[in-house]
Design an enzyme around this catalytic site. Structure first.
Site, PDB file in Angstrom:
ATOM      1  N   CYS A   1      27.177  -0.225  11.966  1.00  0.00           N
ATOM      2  CA  CYS A   1      26.249  -0.683  13.002  1.00  0.00           C
ATOM      3  C   CYS A   1      24.888   0.006  12.911  1.00  0.00           C
ATOM      4  O   CYS A   1      24.046  -0.160  13.782  1.00  0.00           O
ATOM      5  CB  CYS A   1      26.895  -0.514  14.365  1.00  0.00           C
TER       6      CYS A   1
ATOM      7  N   HIS B   1      21.172   3.363  20.876  1.00  0.00           N
ATOM      8  CA  HIS B   1      22.234   2.590  20.234  1.00  0.00           C
ATOM      9  C   HIS B   1      23.363   2.275  21.222  1.00  0.00           C
ATOM     10  O   HIS B   1      24.121   1.334  20.999  1.00  0.00           O
ATOM     11  CB  HIS B   1      22.803   3.385  19.057  1.00  0.00           C
TER      12      HIS B   1
ATOM     13  N   HIS C   1      26.753  -6.087  21.601  1.00  0.00           N
ATOM     14  CA  HIS C   1      26.526  -5.346  20.358  1.00  0.00           C
ATOM     15  C   HIS C   1      26.456  -6.331  19.189  1.00  0.00           C
ATOM     16  O   HIS C   1      27.479  -6.849  18.756  1.00  0.00           O
ATOM     17  CB  HIS C   1      27.657  -4.340  20.158  1.00  0.00           C
TER      18      HIS C   1
END
Lengths: 85, 422
Positions: free
Chosen positions: B172, B310, B346
């Site tokens: 990610c 994040h 996400h």
């Protein structure tokens, strides 16, 4: 399936694998490749869809029979004549 | 970065600027729409159902696939390829580059992905389950769809680009990693124009939902729009999203020569590794990564206007990132902190580049979009500059945006973008 029904089955497959093409003007005696943008992966799609939808096996040495609609229907008729519509 | 210190001291051919943005997010298919949704507090998370797993939530994009792809190409390729083709065409159009006369051999494609291939493999296994698992029914399309370079390669085919193309597998952190890779390749003169960023098709694999659920890291909630809630006491996991964001990167010398619109300059970046755990982040290494990016840019923490976090909405992940942010920005009262996942979930490989994009307009309007869905702030996440639920105006255009993006196996990435001043 009668030849006309086999032709319709091929049209349905082509509608899925070549969705941008106008199939209403397809000339049966002419090679698919001269009328449609089909490459080798597309012909493999035709083979795969015949296998999935009708359990018809087209061995590699027979791929040449899938050149045009006319030759395809002629080739498939004995293989598909016992399939119920 | 070739050298530490102010990028203004570098020659223009070593300075990298963003001159185009093309994106699709669950709440917008252009930068203007995405930004508008972020400022309006509009969630892109919806109810979602996927085979085997059942009902859950996801961030789903609704861009027009046909805008840049034929039906046949969309059918033959992957969702990641379609997202990539959309974003790549949009970013080139946005950049104003004379595409017809661009030497396609000097264009590079650098696409970050979290994972690739799971969707197609799951599809094929499901398909052959209808044929008693006879592999004769396994598609000849499986391999070209699942090779790791697929999303970048589909862009190349779609746009006739003959320069280098590849994906960067970076969990990610991939969206930032794609951006960094593009900048590095420009500096090495491997290309003259880089299409760089990240894409994600992950909502189409049941495995990612099932995996997060088994890990206790998949969000549940009564209301889709409130399921993704980083920093809130009642956060309970991730909402998976699809999406993409690709930038046009150019050397400043080239951008100046064609009088390009410049969104910002990449003045700092860093990547490092925790080397401690498969899934649990390491705030010490995250702190180091942020410091490394600041040092390379020749900046102090106080100079950063916005930190785009994040944070994914997991209990441990958010707390640990906040620890890292506190380590660096604890004495920086003018730094605002926000989070885009609270709006869209996400978006995995796209997250880094997409979340950065949502903040770029702050270089003009000086507004920091919020982190939504904070009803009860977790004390562990109570960062001084956290922008909660409503956007905040700083009264001046932002000068520096710092973008965090971290991933499994302890991969960390940080990017710093500066408002461009001629």
């Amino acid at each position: 399936m009668a030849p006309a029904e086999i032709r319709e089955a091929i049209i349905e497959i082509l509608e899925d694998i070549a969705p941008d093409e106008d199939l209403s003007t397809l000339e049966d005696p002419k090679a698919f490749r001269d009328q449609l943008e089909l490459d080798s992966m597309d012909f493999l799609d035709i083979v795969m869809e015949l296998r999935k939808r009708y359990r018809v096996q087209v061995p590699e040495e027979d791929y040449g029979h899938l050149n045009s609609m006319a030759s395809t229907v002629e080739y498939l008729t004995p293989k598909m004549e016992d399939i119920a519509v | 970065m070739i050298s530490a210190g102010k990028t203004e001291q570098l020659p223009d051919h070593q300075r990298i600027v963003i001159t185009g943005v093309g994106l699709t997010a669950p709440n917008g298919n252009s930068l203007a729409d995405f930004r508008g949704a972020l400022l309006a507090g509009t969630s892109g998370v919806s109810e979602y159902e996927i085979r085997y797993f059942g009902k859950t939530f996801a961030g789903v994009c609704d861009f027009d696939v046909r805008r840049h792809q034929t039906r046949k190409d969309a059918r033959r390729g992957t969702r990641a390829g379609s997202i990539g083709a959309y974003c790549a065409n949009e970013t080139i159009q946005d950049s104003g580059v004379d595409w017809e006369n661009t030497d396609k051999d000097r264009v590079g494609i650098y696409i970050g992905v979290t994972e690739h291939g799971n969707v197609e493999t799951e599809n094929e296994i499901f398909e052959i389950s209808n044929f008693e698992y006879d592999t004769k029914f396994w598609s000849h399309h499986h391999n070209p769809r699942t090779v790791a370079n697929n999303p970048a390669g589909e862009i190349a085919i779609n746009m006739g680009i003959t320069g280098p193309h590849y994906t960067i597998g970076a969990a990610c952190a991939a969206g930032n990693a794609g951006l960094i890779q593009g900048a590095q390749q420009l500096r090495l003169d491997e290309c003259d124009l880089a299409i760089a960023g990240g894409v994600s098709e992950s909502i189409h694999t049941f495995g990612i939902f099932a995996g997060f659920a088994s890990q206790g890291a998949l969000a549940t909630h009564d209301n889709a729009g409130e399921a993704s809630r980083p920093f809130d006491m009642n956060r309970n996991g991730i909402v998976v999203a699809e999406g993409g964001c690709l930038y046009v990167l150019e050397r400043l010398s080239d951008a100046k020569a064609r009088h390009a619109k410049i969104y910002g300059e990449l003045v700092g970046y860093a990547m490092n590794t925790d080397a401690t755990d498969f899934v649990l982040p390491n705030p010490e290494r995250q702190t180091q990564c942020i410091h490394k990016a600041l040092n390379r840019a020749g900046l102090e923490a106080e100079q950063i206007d916005i930190v785009s976090t994040h944070a994914t909405g997991t209990s441990m992940g958010d707390s640990l990132e906040c620890e890292a942010i506190r380590n660096v920005f604890g004495k920086s009262p003018t730094t605002f902190i926000n989070n885009a996942k609270s709006f869209i979930g996400h978006s995995m490989g796209a997250a880094g580049s997409l979340e950065l994009a949502g903040n770029l307009p702050a270089f003009e309007d000086g507004v920091c979009h919020a982190t939504i869905n904070i009803d009860e702030l977790d004390p562990d996440c109570a960062l001084d500059g956290l922008v909660q639920n409503q956007p905040r105006e700083s009264g001046k255009p932002a000068d520096y945006i710092l973008n965090n993006s971290f991933g499994m196996l302890g991969i960390n990435s940080v990017v710093i973008i500066k408002r461009f001043t001629a």
